[in-house]
Design an enzyme around this catalytic site. Structure first.
Site, PDB file in Angstrom:
ATOM      1  N   THR A   1      -4.338  11.895  -1.686  1.00 56.53           N
ATOM      2  CA  THR A   1      -3.495  11.982  -0.502  1.00 56.53           C
ATOM      3  C   THR A   1      -4.116  12.896   0.544  1.00 56.53           C
ATOM      4  OG1 THR A   1      -1.205  12.227   0.250  1.00 56.53           O
ATOM      5  CG2 THR A   1      -2.028  13.954  -1.215  1.00 56.53           C
TER       6      THR A   1
ATOM      7  N   ASP B   1      -5.133   0.584  -4.657  1.00 58.84           N
ATOM      8  CA  ASP B   1      -5.203   1.053  -3.271  1.00 58.84           C
ATOM      9  C   ASP B   1      -3.810   1.481  -2.786  1.00 58.84           C
ATOM     10  OD1 ASP B   1      -6.695   1.759  -1.088  1.00 58.84           O
ATOM     11  OD2 ASP B   1      -6.947  -0.262  -0.287  1.00 58.84           O
ATOM     12  N   ASP B   2      -2.935   0.497  -2.496  1.00 57.88           N
ATOM     13  CA  ASP B   2      -1.607   0.807  -1.951  1.00 57.88           C
ATOM     14  C   ASP B   2      -0.621  -0.233  -2.509  1.00 57.88           C
ATOM     15  OD1 ASP B   2      -2.217   2.839   0.435  1.00 57.88           O
ATOM     16  OD2 ASP B   2      -3.761   1.313   0.467  1.00 57.88           O
TER      17      ASP B   2
ATOM     18  N   HIS C   1      -8.064   4.786  -7.526  1.00 60.11           N
ATOM     19  CA  HIS C   1      -7.976   4.655  -6.070  1.00 60.11           C
ATOM     20  C   HIS C   1      -6.551   4.247  -5.710  1.00 60.11           C
ATOM     21  CE1 HIS C   1     -10.131   3.265  -2.139  1.00 60.11           C
ATOM     22  NE2 HIS C   1      -8.827   3.334  -1.910  1.00 60.11           N
TER      23      HIS C   1
ATOM     24  N   HIS D   1      -3.485   5.612  -3.063  1.00 53.07           N
ATOM     25  CA  HIS D   1      -3.056   6.536  -2.007  1.00 53.07           C
ATOM     26  C   HIS D   1      -1.569   6.816  -2.203  1.00 53.07           C
ATOM     27  CE1 HIS D   1      -6.729   5.933   0.520  1.00 53.07           C
ATOM     28  NE2 HIS D   1      -6.719   4.729  -0.063  1.00 53.07           N
TER      29      HIS D   1
ATOM     30  N   GLU E   1     -16.122  -0.770   4.700  1.00 46.24           N
ATOM     31  CA  GLU E   1     -14.850  -1.461   4.431  1.00 46.24           C
ATOM     32  C   GLU E   1     -14.702  -2.708   5.291  1.00 46.24           C
ATOM     33  OE1 GLU E   1     -11.851   1.609   4.523  1.00 46.24           O
ATOM     34  OE2 GLU E   1     -10.310   0.193   3.898  1.00 46.24           O
TER      35      GLU E   1
ATOM     36  N   ASN F   1       1.020   7.918  -0.338  1.00 47.93           N
ATOM     37  CA  ASN F   1       2.048   7.361   0.561  1.00 47.93           C
ATOM     38  C   ASN F   1       2.010   5.837   0.639  1.00 47.93           C
ATOM     39  OD1 ASN F   1       3.801   9.469   2.102  1.00 47.93           O
ATOM     40  ND2 ASN F   1       1.768  10.393   1.883  1.00 47.93           N
TER      41      ASN F   1
ATOM     42  N   HIS G   1     -14.528   6.005   1.110  1.00 44.41           N
ATOM     43  CA  HIS G   1     -14.295   4.624   1.558  1.00 44.41           C
ATOM     44  C   HIS G   1     -15.533   4.273   2.382  1.00 44.41           C
ATOM     45  CE1 HIS G   1     -10.098   5.383   0.539  1.00 44.41           C
ATOM     46  NE2 HIS G   1      -9.774   4.139   0.840  1.00 44.41           N
TER      47      HIS G   1
ATOM     48  N   PRO H   1      -3.210  15.619   3.241  1.00 45.88           N
ATOM     49  CA  PRO H   1      -2.063  16.475   3.567  1.00 45.88           C
ATOM     50  C   PRO H   1      -1.738  16.452   5.048  1.00 45.88           C
ATOM     51  CG  PRO H   1      -4.027  17.802   3.179  1.00 45.88           C
ATOM     52  CD  PRO H   1      -4.396  16.383   2.843  1.00 45.88           C
TER      53      PRO H   1
HETATM   54  P1  IMP Z   1      -1.667   9.298   2.059  1.00 44.94           P
HETATM   55  O1  IMP Z   1      -3.029   9.901   2.204  1.00 44.94           O
HETATM   56  O2  IMP Z   1      -0.960   9.705   0.815  1.00 44.94           O
HETATM   57  O3  IMP Z   1      -0.834   9.574   3.290  1.00 44.94           O
HETATM   58  O4  IMP Z   1      -1.837   7.715   1.923  1.00 44.94           O
HETATM   59  C1  IMP Z   1      -1.798   6.812   2.992  1.00 44.94           C
HETATM   60  C2  IMP Z   1      -3.031   6.885   3.857  1.00 44.94           C
HETATM   61  O5  IMP Z   1      -4.170   6.498   3.107  1.00 44.94           O
HETATM   62  C3  IMP Z   1      -3.027   5.930   5.048  1.00 44.94           C
HETATM   63  O6  IMP Z   1      -2.455   6.477   6.202  1.00 44.94           O
HETATM   64  C4  IMP Z   1      -4.497   5.660   5.299  1.00 44.94           C
HETATM   65  O7  IMP Z   1      -5.028   6.640   6.149  1.00 44.94           O
HETATM   66  C5  IMP Z   1      -5.116   5.855   3.943  1.00 44.94           C
HETATM   67  N1  IMP Z   1      -5.461   4.556   3.336  1.00 44.94           N
HETATM   68  C6  IMP Z   1      -4.728   3.822   2.500  1.00 44.94           C
HETATM   69  N2  IMP Z   1      -5.413   2.722   2.128  1.00 44.94           N
HETATM   70  C7  IMP Z   1      -6.587   2.770   2.774  1.00 44.94           C
HETATM   71  C8  IMP Z   1      -7.727   1.915   2.790  1.00 44.94           C
HETATM   72  O8  IMP Z   1      -7.838   0.898   2.105  1.00 44.94           O
HETATM   73  N3  IMP Z   1      -8.723   2.287   3.631  1.00 44.94           N
HETATM   74  C9  IMP Z   1      -8.704   3.437   4.352  1.00 44.94           C
HETATM   75  N4  IMP Z   1      -7.672   4.271   4.315  1.00 44.94           N
HETATM   76  C10 IMP Z   1      -6.621   3.940   3.543  1.00 44.94           C
HETATM   77 ZN    ZN Z   2      -8.070   3.088  -0.009  1.00 45.94          ZN
END
Ligand code: IMP
Ligand code: ZN
Length: 352
Positions: free
Chosen positions: A128, A303-304, A34, A36, A226, A38, A223, A130
């Site tokens: 991700t 996550d991030d 998990h 993401h 949450e 970006n 998800h 797009p």
């Molecule tokens: P991307 O899909 O590569 O652009 O990654 C960033 C995006 O993932 C963010 O803009 C959120 O929409 C989503 N995101 C990241 N972490 C979470 C989370 O914990 N819950 C829900 N969405 C998330």
């Molecule tokens: Zn997430």
């Protein structure tokens, strides 16, 4: 470790461990399931992209705003509530809005997780959503990311494509169609994800999309629950789509827990994310405990890493460190959790 900008609860847990314990965590085969894209860009790459962006003309953000945002990422963003989290992305998105920058960001993320002297994991399912920009279509976006993912063997990396809750059915359809097309082409698209602001969209609108994804043997990870404001009704509806895995699953009620337990659906657990977004108060009461108690499959994930200033090793440190810094699990218990993550890879689940 020194190359990552880590801070906060995970860093405190990692710092509390003896050298041998860190080496033990490092030696465990682990799957990051998990992450993401970006939200996982290393700060040095973001800075590099920002410098180039500022040097180019036609900037949407002033250079001052851009640099301030990057400094905030370094110093630690202030998150009072989960909604604050989603406002962080527009600046990052400005920096990854053409194929070249996106490729570089993706390469840096994959590298940080999988390569170097201290790789964070053995296997990475990167996800991700797009975005269409004036420099690339959604399909070009995914192809650029896939090109980078496929530089690694299939036992090292795969891609999950995110349907972003706020963007609406026309976009979800376009994205799913791209996922299906690329899968048919034999590209390494493993599954689809539901993410984005958890309080946006009626999840009923996703029913047909996830059914179509499953029909095409794509994995589905959602998800779910949450925030406390996600209703039980919504959670049960999402569970009725028979997801292969769940992200967070923080606020499941008893009925939902029963379904998840009976289905043995693995849960992607992101400890720092939950603590920093304040959807979990502390580790003592964190929902991971109830799953560990009944041997339910969990996968520890980041996550991030960018806004949460963590990495996968430090998330595992949160398991091993003694309370109150960590959960105080034994090494055998942590090894078992790492095994669970490897067994929760979509390619493993879909074969069952
Ligand atoms: P991307 O899909 O590569 O652009 O990654 C960033 C995006 O993932 C963010 O803009 C959120 O929409 C989503 N995101 C990241 N972490 C979470 C989370 O914990 N819950 C829900 N969405 C998330
Ligand atoms: Zn997430």
């Amino acid at each position: 470790m020194t190359i990552d900008n880590i801070h906060g609860p995970a860093k405190a847990a990692l710092d509390s461990l003896a050298k041998g314990q860190v080496a033990f965590l490092q030696s465990l085969p682990k799957a990051e399931l998990h992450a993401h894209l970006n939200g996982s860009i290393p700060i040095s790459t973001l800075e590099e992209l920002a410098r180039e962006y500022i040097a180019s003309s036609g900037s949407k953000f002033s250079s001052g705003d851009m640099l301030e945002t990057i400094e905030n990422f370094k110093a630690g963003v202030k998150l009072e509530k989960i909604a604050d989290f989603f406002s962080l992305f527009p600046v990052i998105y400005t920096l990854t809005s053409n194929p070249d920058a996106l490729r570089r960001a993706t390469r840096a993320v994959l590298n940080r997780f999988l390569d170097g002297d201290e790789p964070q994991c053995t296997y990475l399912e990167l996800r991700t959503g797009p975005r269409k920009t004036d420099k690339m279509s959604r399909e070009e976006y995914i192809r650029a990311v896939l090109d980078e993912v496929e530089r690694y063997d299939e036992d090292r990396a795969g891609l999950i494509i995110t349907l972003d809750r706020p963007t609406g059915p026309d976009n979800w359809k376009e994205i799913l169609d791209i996922a299906l097309k690329l899968k048919r082409e034999g590209r390494r698209v493993l599954g689809v994800d539901l993410a984005g602001d958890p309080l946006k969209a009626d999840v009923e609108d996703f029913r047909a999309f996830f059914a179509q994804a499953k029909e095409a043997s794509l994995g589905v990870t959602l998800h779910i629950a949450e925030t406390p404001d996600n209703s039980s009704e919504e959670t049960l509806k999402l569970l009725s789509y028979q997801p292969d895995r769940l992200g967070h699953a923080t606020f499941l009620d008893e009925k939902a827990i029963k379904i998840v337990t009976e289905e043995n659906t693995p849960i992607e657990i992101c400890l720092s994310s939950n603590l920093l977004c304040k959807t979990a108060t502390d580790l003592e009461t964190h929902h991971i405990r109830q799953y560990l108690r009944c041997d339910h499959p969990v996968a520890i994930c980041t996550d991030d890493t960018l806004p949460f200033r963590t990495n996968l090793l430090a998330e595992y440190a949160l398991l091993l460190a003694a309370p109150p810094l960590g959960l105080g699990l034994s090494e055998d218990e942590v090894r078992k959790v790492a095994e669970m993550s490897m067994n929760s890879r979509l390619k493993v689940l879909l074969k069952q």
